[in-house]
Design a protein around this motif. Structure first.
Motif, PDB file in Angstrom:
ATOM      1  N   GLU A   8       0.554  -1.271  -0.189  1.00 42.50           N
ATOM      2  CA  GLU A   8      -0.052   0.138  -0.133  1.00 42.50           C
ATOM      3  C   GLU A   8       0.717   1.226   0.007  1.00 42.50           C
ATOM      4  O   GLU A   8       1.834   1.491   0.794  1.00 42.50           O
ATOM      5  CB  GLU A   8      -0.917   0.099   1.397  1.00 42.50           C
ATOM      6  CG  GLU A   8      -1.885   1.231   1.076  1.00 42.50           C
ATOM      7  CD  GLU A   8      -3.029   1.188   2.577  1.00 42.50           C
ATOM      8  OE1 GLU A   8      -3.933   1.691   2.409  1.00 42.50           O
ATOM      9  OE2 GLU A   8      -2.373   0.513   3.378  1.00 42.50           O
ATOM     10  N   GLU A   9       0.523   2.326  -0.802  1.00 43.45           N
ATOM     11  CA  GLU A   9       1.110   3.561  -1.093  1.00 43.45           C
ATOM     12  C   GLU A   9       0.223   4.637  -0.683  1.00 43.45           C
ATOM     13  O   GLU A   9      -0.827   4.595  -1.144  1.00 43.45           O
ATOM     14  CB  GLU A   9       1.653   3.911  -2.239  1.00 43.45           C
ATOM     15  CG  GLU A   9       2.625   5.287  -2.354  1.00 43.45           C
ATOM     16  CD  GLU A   9       3.509   5.228  -1.446  1.00 43.45           C
ATOM     17  OE1 GLU A   9       3.463   6.176  -0.464  1.00 43.45           O
ATOM     18  OE2 GLU A   9       4.795   4.531  -1.528  1.00 43.45           O
ATOM     19  N   THR A  10       0.425   5.305   0.550  1.00 45.77           N
ATOM     20  CA  THR A  10      -0.620   6.301   1.006  1.00 45.77           C
ATOM     21  C   THR A  10      -0.115   7.741   0.732  1.00 45.77           C
ATOM     22  O   THR A  10      -1.084   8.630   1.048  1.00 45.77           O
ATOM     23  CB  THR A  10      -1.056   5.947   2.272  1.00 45.77           C
ATOM     24  OG1 THR A  10       0.075   6.145   3.435  1.00 45.77           O
ATOM     25  CG2 THR A  10      -1.707   4.522   2.595  1.00 45.77           C
ATOM     26  N   ASP A  11       0.999   8.057   0.479  1.00 43.07           N
ATOM     27  CA  ASP A  11       1.630   9.202   0.479  1.00 43.07           C
ATOM     28  C   ASP A  11       1.053   9.955  -0.771  1.00 43.07           C
ATOM     29  O   ASP A  11       1.203   9.524  -1.820  1.00 43.07           O
ATOM     30  CB  ASP A  11       3.134   9.222   0.271  1.00 43.07           C
ATOM     31  CG  ASP A  11       3.928  10.689   0.440  1.00 43.07           C
ATOM     32  OD1 ASP A  11       3.251  11.615  -0.018  1.00 43.07           O
ATOM     33  OD2 ASP A  11       4.952  10.591   1.164  1.00 43.07           O
ATOM     34  N   ALA A  12       0.060  11.150  -0.433  1.00 43.27           N
ATOM     35  CA  ALA A  12      -0.480  11.715  -1.510  1.00 43.27           C
ATOM     36  C   ALA A  12       0.612  12.377  -2.581  1.00 43.27           C
ATOM     37  O   ALA A  12       0.201  12.472  -3.651  1.00 43.27           O
ATOM     38  CB  ALA A  12      -1.330  13.021  -0.854  1.00 43.27           C
ATOM     39  N   ALA A  13       1.843  12.821  -2.020  1.00 44.80           N
ATOM     40  CA  ALA A  13       2.693  13.594  -3.082  1.00 44.80           C
ATOM     41  C   ALA A  13       3.312  12.355  -4.005  1.00 44.80           C
ATOM     42  O   ALA A  13       3.395  12.704  -5.222  1.00 44.80           O
ATOM     43  CB  ALA A  13       4.002  14.052  -2.346  1.00 44.80           C
ATOM     44  N   GLY A  49      -9.922  20.316  -3.773  1.00 45.51           N
ATOM     45  CA  GLY A  49     -10.341  19.093  -2.930  1.00 45.51           C
ATOM     46  C   GLY A  49      -9.531  17.975  -2.152  1.00 45.51           C
ATOM     47  O   GLY A  49      -8.559  18.506  -2.085  1.00 45.51           O
ATOM     48  N   PRO A  50      -9.873  17.366  -1.446  1.00 42.25           N
ATOM     49  CA  PRO A  50      -8.920  16.683  -0.267  1.00 42.25           C
ATOM     50  C   PRO A  50      -7.970  15.743  -0.810  1.00 42.25           C
ATOM     51  O   PRO A  50      -6.999  15.537  -0.406  1.00 42.25           O
ATOM     52  CB  PRO A  50     -10.119  15.971   0.708  1.00 42.25           C
ATOM     53  CG  PRO A  50     -11.154  15.700  -0.377  1.00 42.25           C
ATOM     54  CD  PRO A  50     -11.482  16.932  -1.167  1.00 42.25           C
ATOM     55  N   HIS A  51      -8.262  15.212  -2.216  1.00 40.95           N
ATOM     56  CA  HIS A  51      -7.493  14.578  -2.900  1.00 40.95           C
ATOM     57  C   HIS A  51      -7.198  15.264  -4.412  1.00 40.95           C
ATOM     58  O   HIS A  51      -6.220  14.215  -5.072  1.00 40.95           O
ATOM     59  CB  HIS A  51      -7.807  12.853  -3.151  1.00 40.95           C
ATOM     60  CG  HIS A  51      -8.440  12.247  -1.728  1.00 40.95           C
ATOM     61  ND1 HIS A  51      -7.416  12.154  -0.766  1.00 40.95           N
ATOM     62  CD2 HIS A  51      -9.759  12.074  -1.175  1.00 40.95           C
ATOM     63  CE1 HIS A  51      -8.055  11.507   0.313  1.00 40.95           C
ATOM     64  NE2 HIS A  51      -9.238  11.433  -0.036  1.00 40.95           N
ATOM     65  N   GLY A  52      -7.542  16.179  -4.529  1.00 46.74           N
ATOM     66  CA  GLY A  52      -7.320  16.771  -5.951  1.00 46.74           C
ATOM     67  C   GLY A  52      -8.490  16.420  -6.852  1.00 46.74           C
ATOM     68  O   GLY A  52      -9.281  16.131  -6.510  1.00 46.74           O
ATOM     69  N   THR A  53      -8.109  17.269  -7.903  1.00 46.53           N
ATOM     70  CA  THR A  53      -9.227  17.126  -8.882  1.00 46.53           C
ATOM     71  C   THR A  53      -8.736  16.735 -10.420  1.00 46.53           C
ATOM     72  O   THR A  53      -7.690  17.480 -10.749  1.00 46.53           O
ATOM     73  CB  THR A  53     -10.123  18.289  -9.149  1.00 46.53           C
ATOM     74  OG1 THR A  53     -10.864  18.494  -7.766  1.00 46.53           O
ATOM     75  CG2 THR A  53     -11.180  18.395 -10.171  1.00 46.53           C
ATOM     76  N   LEU A  54      -9.453  15.844 -10.954  1.00 38.51           N
ATOM     77  CA  LEU A  54      -8.659  15.495 -12.489  1.00 38.51           C
ATOM     78  C   LEU A  54      -9.673  16.305 -13.448  1.00 38.51           C
ATOM     79  O   LEU A  54     -10.920  16.203 -13.345  1.00 38.51           O
ATOM     80  CB  LEU A  54      -9.028  13.948 -12.583  1.00 38.51           C
ATOM     81  CG  LEU A  54      -8.031  13.021 -11.802  1.00 38.51           C
ATOM     82  CD1 LEU A  54      -8.422  11.682 -11.996  1.00 38.51           C
ATOM     83  CD2 LEU A  54      -6.519  13.240 -12.031  1.00 38.51           C
TER      84      LEU A  54
END
Length: 209
Positions: A8-13, A49-54
């Motif tokens: 699992e990779e959770t680092d948003a960057a 947004g909390p995780h970005g927007t595409l």
């Protein structure tokens, strides 16, 4: 997506970097006829947004922008580096032989509710941003203003924008984390011998120096 904890990779960057480096996503939606998959380049707005927007666009002739179920979540899959891993690269093969081939890869799944956008000003701004980003490496970057205004207006009329605020995002980095240290070093060496330097770097990130 099945994601064992060690993959699992959770680092948003890290997740955002993969999207930005591999912008061609597989956009999967549901509609009256079931699942529909389209492949299109997306731009990520990481701060929206909390995780970005595409954001991206499709041809107006493509039924995808009309056919997805309103309010239903979709997923966009971004595929990063991937490579075959031979068990012959593991020192443990000579020790006990209990090894098998596998495949390493990095992937991001971005989920969200899409919306179609037909506003010409929004589309022009998107196309301008996309062009500036992907033309930046050219000796003489092409600009939207290089084309006749009437031509650009006609091209904009032939596309529809897609915007997907990311409600949840998942990353899977299957890069030999489940192998002993010696095996991981063997994978790094084996990948480099095959010219798979990008995947080798990912494996090396979790291997001893």
């Amino acid at each position: 997506m099945y994601v064992p904890k060690h993959f699992e990779e959770t680092d948003a960057a890290v997740l955002h970097r993969l999207i930005e480096s591999q912008p061609l996503g597989a956009w999967v939606t549901t509609g009256a006829d079931g699942l529909e998959a389209n492949h299109l380049p997306f731009m990520l707005d990481p701060q929206r947004g909390p995780h970005g927007t595409l954001v991206g666009h499709v041809a107006r002739a493509n039924p995808a922008w009309r056919s997805f179920t309103a309010g239903a979540e979709c997923v966009v899959i971004f595929q990063g580096p991937q490579a075959y891993v031979s068990p012959s690269w593991y020192p443990s093969k000579d020790a006990h032989g209990k090894v098998v081939p596998t495949w390493n890869y990095a992937v991001v799944h971005a989920h969200g509710v899409p919306r179609a956008i037909e506003d010409p000003a929004w589309l022009l701004a998107l196309v301008d941003r996309l062009s500036r980003r992907h033309e930046a490496a050219q000796r003489v970057p092409w600009k939207v203003t290089d084309a006749p205004p009437g031509y650009i207006e006609g091209m904009l009329a032939a596309i529809v924008g897609i915007e997907i605020p990311i409600s949840r995002i998942a990353g899977k980095w299957k890069v030999s984390q489940n192998r002993p240290e010696a095996d991981r070093l063997g994978v790094v060496a084996g990948l480099r011998s095959k010219g798979e330097d990008t995947m080798a770097q990912l494996v090396a990130r979790d291997a001893p120096s």
